[in-house]
Design a protein around this motif. Structure first.
Motif, PDB file in Angstrom:
ATOM      1  N   LEU A 146       0.838  -1.209   0.000  1.00 39.43           N
ATOM      2  CA  LEU A 146       0.000   0.000   0.000  1.00 39.43           C
ATOM      3  C   LEU A 146       0.873   1.260   0.000  1.00 39.43           C
ATOM      4  N   ALA A 147       1.986   1.210   0.752  1.00 44.43           N
ATOM      5  CA  ALA A 147       2.908   2.357   0.788  1.00 44.43           C
ATOM      6  C   ALA A 147       3.491   2.606  -0.606  1.00 44.43           C
ATOM      7  N   LEU A 148       3.868   1.515  -1.299  1.00 41.75           N
ATOM      8  CA  LEU A 148       4.412   1.628  -2.669  1.00 41.75           C
ATOM      9  C   LEU A 148       3.412   2.307  -3.598  1.00 41.75           C
ATOM     10  N   ILE A 149       2.148   1.887  -3.489  1.00 39.73           N
ATOM     11  CA  ILE A 149       1.110   2.452  -4.362  1.00 39.73           C
ATOM     12  C   ILE A 149       0.954   3.957  -4.063  1.00 39.73           C
ATOM     13  N   ASN A 150       0.972   4.272  -2.763  1.00 37.19           N
ATOM     14  CA  ASN A 150       0.807   5.693  -2.380  1.00 37.19           C
ATOM     15  C   ASN A 150       1.986   6.559  -2.815  1.00 37.19           C
ATOM     16  N   GLU A 151       3.184   5.940  -2.843  1.00 35.66           N
ATOM     17  CA  GLU A 151       4.390   6.704  -3.239  1.00 35.66           C
ATOM     18  C   GLU A 151       4.395   7.030  -4.736  1.00 35.66           C
ATOM     19  N   ASN A 152       3.746   6.182  -5.530  1.00 29.40           N
ATOM     20  CA  ASN A 152       3.747   6.372  -6.985  1.00 29.40           C
ATOM     21  C   ASN A 152       2.443   7.043  -7.408  1.00 29.40           C
ATOM     22  N   ALA A 153       2.457   8.364  -7.353  1.00 22.97           N
ATOM     23  CA  ALA A 153       1.227   9.131  -7.582  1.00 22.97           C
ATOM     24  C   ALA A 153       0.582   8.809  -8.936  1.00 22.97           C
ATOM     25  N   GLU A 154       1.436   8.527  -9.945  1.00 20.88           N
ATOM     26  CA  GLU A 154       0.867   8.288 -11.285  1.00 20.88           C
ATOM     27  C   GLU A 154       0.037   7.005 -11.341  1.00 20.88           C
ATOM     28  N   TRP A 155       0.226   6.087 -10.343  1.00 19.16           N
ATOM     29  CA  TRP A 155      -0.550   4.845 -10.336  1.00 19.16           C
ATOM     30  C   TRP A 155      -2.011   5.085  -9.964  1.00 19.16           C
ATOM     31  N   ALA A 156      -2.289   6.241  -9.356  1.00 19.89           N
ATOM     32  CA  ALA A 156      -3.653   6.501  -8.860  1.00 19.89           C
ATOM     33  C   ALA A 156      -4.687   6.382  -9.974  1.00 19.89           C
ATOM     34  N   SER A 157      -4.306   6.788 -11.192  1.00 24.38           N
ATOM     35  CA  SER A 157      -5.269   6.753 -12.292  1.00 24.38           C
ATOM     36  C   SER A 157      -5.261   5.417 -13.035  1.00 24.38           C
ATOM     37  N   HIS A 158      -4.398   4.475 -12.576  1.00 15.31           N
ATOM     38  CA  HIS A 158      -4.297   3.184 -13.280  1.00 15.31           C
ATOM     39  C   HIS A 158      -5.560   2.336 -13.108  1.00 15.31           C
ATOM     40  N   LYS A 159      -5.730   1.440 -14.054  1.00 14.76           N
ATOM     41  CA  LYS A 159      -6.851   0.490 -13.996  1.00 14.76           C
ATOM     42  C   LYS A 159      -6.385  -0.865 -13.451  1.00 14.76           C
ATOM     43  N   SER A 160      -5.073  -0.967 -13.143  1.00 17.02           N
ATOM     44  CA  SER A 160      -4.539  -2.216 -12.593  1.00 17.02           C
ATOM     45  C   SER A 160      -3.483  -1.874 -11.540  1.00 17.02           C
ATOM     46  N   THR A 161      -3.110  -2.873 -10.753  1.00 16.12           N
ATOM     47  CA  THR A 161      -2.029  -2.713  -9.772  1.00 16.12           C
ATOM     48  C   THR A 161      -1.010  -3.817 -10.017  1.00 16.12           C
ATOM     49  N   VAL A 162       0.271  -3.456 -10.166  1.00 17.92           N
ATOM     50  CA  VAL A 162       1.356  -4.449 -10.207  1.00 17.92           C
ATOM     51  C   VAL A 162       2.443  -3.951  -9.266  1.00 17.92           C
ATOM     52  N   VAL A 163       2.704  -4.688  -8.178  1.00 20.32           N
ATOM     53  CA  VAL A 163       3.740  -4.275  -7.211  1.00 20.32           C
ATOM     54  C   VAL A 163       4.775  -5.385  -7.075  1.00 20.32           C
ATOM     55  N   TYR A 164       6.017  -4.970  -6.832  1.00 16.01           N
ATOM     56  CA  TYR A 164       7.129  -5.942  -6.731  1.00 16.01           C
ATOM     57  C   TYR A 164       8.125  -5.520  -5.655  1.00 16.01           C
ATOM     58  N   GLN A 165       8.466  -6.464  -4.785  1.00 20.57           N
ATOM     59  CA  GLN A 165       9.613  -6.311  -3.884  1.00 20.57           C
ATOM     60  C   GLN A 165      10.287  -7.672  -3.778  1.00 20.57           C
ATOM     61  N   SER A 166      11.603  -7.687  -3.851  1.00 19.00           N
ATOM     62  CA  SER A 166      12.300  -8.981  -3.925  1.00 19.00           C
ATOM     63  C   SER A 166      12.201  -9.782  -2.628  1.00 19.00           C
ATOM     64  N   HIS A 167      11.975  -9.117  -1.476  1.00 21.10           N
ATOM     65  CA  HIS A 167      12.027  -9.852  -0.195  1.00 21.10           C
ATOM     66  C   HIS A 167      10.679 -10.382   0.281  1.00 21.10           C
ATOM     67  N   TRP A 168       9.593 -10.099  -0.439  1.00 21.58           N
ATOM     68  CA  TRP A 168       8.293 -10.565   0.027  1.00 21.58           C
ATOM     69  C   TRP A 168       8.214 -12.092   0.011  1.00 21.58           C
ATOM     70  N   HIS A 169       7.454 -12.662   0.961  1.00 20.89           N
ATOM     71  CA  HIS A 169       7.329 -14.120   1.073  1.00 20.89           C
ATOM     72  C   HIS A 169       6.392 -14.645  -0.013  1.00 20.89           C
ATOM     73  N   LYS A 170       6.905 -15.624  -0.750  1.00 24.59           N
ATOM     74  CA  LYS A 170       6.153 -16.163  -1.887  1.00 24.59           C
ATOM     75  C   LYS A 170       4.800 -16.752  -1.465  1.00 24.59           C
TER      76      LYS A 170
END
Length: 567
Positions: free
Chosen positions: A337-361
């Protein structure tokens, strides 16, 4: 944040409702709810409200049942080693536990195998077949998987290992070269109920085996609580035979539960009587957590042990896995959610794609669903997996996620899934390109209306119609699930009594009146709706009914889902 929803009220069928009312002599709103669920006659209503365990379909109607039973009986007669193989989710582990426990009573050369989620992946695995070969197994019974494993089952046949496949996933045109395939979704299978889960297909197999071997019905019925857990967790329709089996499985769970279910109830502080919600929200996540965070084998061990103390040890392991899963899930959701909030241009997107290498699969799929609660759009959560990036996708109802991912295949190494959920693997340098392409595809193809959550309402009701007797009949419509959901009502032009208030800064405790009839209710995470009540104008409120116990008193209350100014 409170998301705007679009309200859709189901259409009424006055003629059918009136005919049913004359037959049943119950409140017209109850007749409406029954007709919506396909119940139109006195006889179907009786079967719905009093599900009879003797009305299960004949297992021999399923294609290949005779071949499956003959091959297993031959293996028992020849003292062959049988391996019971199943997937690592709730449906797979309960199916394995049920079939293994039943066979254990009549055959000792037996073991079970659950593939490791990350090392082997979903379904029948080469490692599992190699294990069977090295340990002298000549028959594998696969549960909740196998219908698409054409090459692997051919490989097993070359090693002189036979397969009996029990599956409920949609078959392709080409079927695996198994000795027998039990799957009611096969085109030429005459089994009348098509929506069994994997454990349900396994249950049909042991029912047929018991009949052939002249064993008492109680030998199979003792696994009905495991089957109810699978039906609840696998989100199959709660209709027909599924509902009948879930009804009696809940009864079994409340009267004489499997040691594993009993131990998990104890750890989850679940009070009896157990309802289907308890299986979905308390039992299922703990079983699933084993496969997500570690090894799902212990979920089967939990269900097959005959000693309660031993079951408690396995339950504690699952409980601990689930605590780890919750922590990973919560942390990952916050970071995403923090990533989405940091990327202001994503607000108008119709999809969400987020990536961090350390997240648990193990939690990316859950996190994708969580993100949809805040940003209602097709969502993909990616993390690093070895030298590649892997992820899970979740859709919003009505949008074909698999097709959208298929359109981005130039950026992917592999992908699979269906309309509502999918998984994919890609190289690290492709993440940004994939994100852009996925957004392009979704933006070009999604109907804008699908980006507003739809709230489907069964019917309008007046407060004066909500009585203890009315609620008692609603309760008899349990177990609830897909195609037989807990009814959702709308009451129009109701007023705040002046006693509604915000609790814990988050929730809204409602006190509402309509024509002098007062009801209290709770709306979770609905504090933002308080100004609507404070302006003293009438509101329309959408809710489910439940009971509130307080100081030994039980009262009916509204579980509020949404509220808006009256129209």
């Amino acid at each position: 944040m409170t998301m705007q929803k679009r309200w859709t009220i189901k259409k009424a069928e006055p003629v059918a409702e009136d005919e049913l009312r004359q037959a049943l002599k119950i409140h017209p709103i109850l007749c409406r709810l029954l007709v919506q669920r396909g119940i139109r006659t006195f006889d179907t209503a009786r079967e719905f409200f009093r599900p009879d365990i003797n009305h299960l379909h004949d297992p021999w109607l399923m294609k290949d049942m005779d071949k499956a039973v003959d091959r297993i009986i031959q293996a028992i007669a020849n003292e062959e080693k049988i391996l019971v193989f199943g997937d690592y989710d709730v449906d797979g582990t309960t199916a394995v536990a049920t079939t293994y426990s039943f066979l254990k009573k009549i055959h000792s050369a037996l073991d079970f195998y659950i593939p490791h989620r990350y090392r082997e992946g979903y379904g029948v695995s080469k490692a599992g077949i190699d294990f069977a070969k090295e340990n002298g197994f000549s028959l594998i019974i696969s549960l909740d998987c196998g219908i698409k494993s054409i090459d692997l089952i051919r490989y097993a046949a070359e090693l002189s290992i036979d397969f009996v496949v029990c599956d409920h996933h949609l078959p392709d045109d080409e079927l695996p070269p198994a000795v027998a395939i039990l799957n009611p979704k096969q085109k030429d299978c005459n089994y009348p109920y098509k929506d069994l889960c994997g454990c349900g297909v396994g249950f049909k197999l042991i029912t047929a085996l018991a009949e052939k071997l002249n064993l008492p019905g109680s030998w199979t019925f003792e696994y009905l609580d495991l089957l109810a857990t699978a039906i609840a967790a696998d989100i199959v329709p709660m209709t027909g035979e599924n509902r009948l089996m879930a009804f009696h499985g809940l009864k079994k769970a409340n009267e004489k539960p499997n040691n594993g279910i009993k131990a998990l109830c104890q750890l989850s502080n679940l009070r009896l009587p157990l309802h289907i919600d308890g299986l979905v929200f308390m039992i299922a996540p703990r079983v699933n957590a084993a496969g997500r965070m570690d090894d799902a084998k212990k979920a089967v061990q939990l269900f097959v042990t005959e000693e309660y103390d031993e079951a408690m040890k396995f339950a504690e392991m699952l409980h601990s896995d689930n605590s780890d899963r919750k922590e990973a899930d919560s942390n990952t959701t916050q970071e995403a959610l923090a990533l989405i909030n940091e990327n202001a241009e994503w607000a108008s997107h119709k999809s969400t794609v987020v990536y961090q290498s350390h997240w648990h699969k193990g939690v990316v799929g859950i996190v994708a669903s969580r993100l949809i609660e805040s940003y209602y759009r097709p969502t993909i959560v990616l993390t690093q997996s070895g030298e590649y990036v892997a992820g899970s996708a979740r859709s919003v109802p009505g949008f074909n996620l698999y097709e959208a991912i298929h359109a981005c295949r130039e950026h992917l190494i592999g992908y699979g899934g269906h309309f509502a959920a999918a998984g994919m693997t890609l190289e690290i340098h492709q993440v940004e390109l994939f994100r852009k392409k996925f957004e392009e595809v979704v933006a070009a193809t999604i109907d804008p209306e699908l980006l507003i959550p739809e709230l489907i309402i069964d019917t309008e009701i007046n407060f004066k119609d909500i009585t203890p007797n009315f609620f008692s009949i609603i309760s008899q419509m349990e177990p609830f699930g897909p195609e037989n959901l807990r009814p959702v009502f709308i009451a129009r032009s109701v007023n705040d009594t002046g006693f509604s208030k915000v609790v814990k800064d988050l929730h809204l405790k409602f006190s509402l009146q309509q024509d002098g009839c007062i009801f209290s209710g709770i709306g979770f995470n609905m504090a933002g709706k308080m100004p609507l009540l404070e302006n003293k104008k009438p509101v329309d409120v959408v809710f489910k009914l439940d009971e509130n116990e307080w100081n030994g008193q039980t009262t009916l209350q509204l579980r509020v889902i949404d509220v808006r100014a009256a129209v």
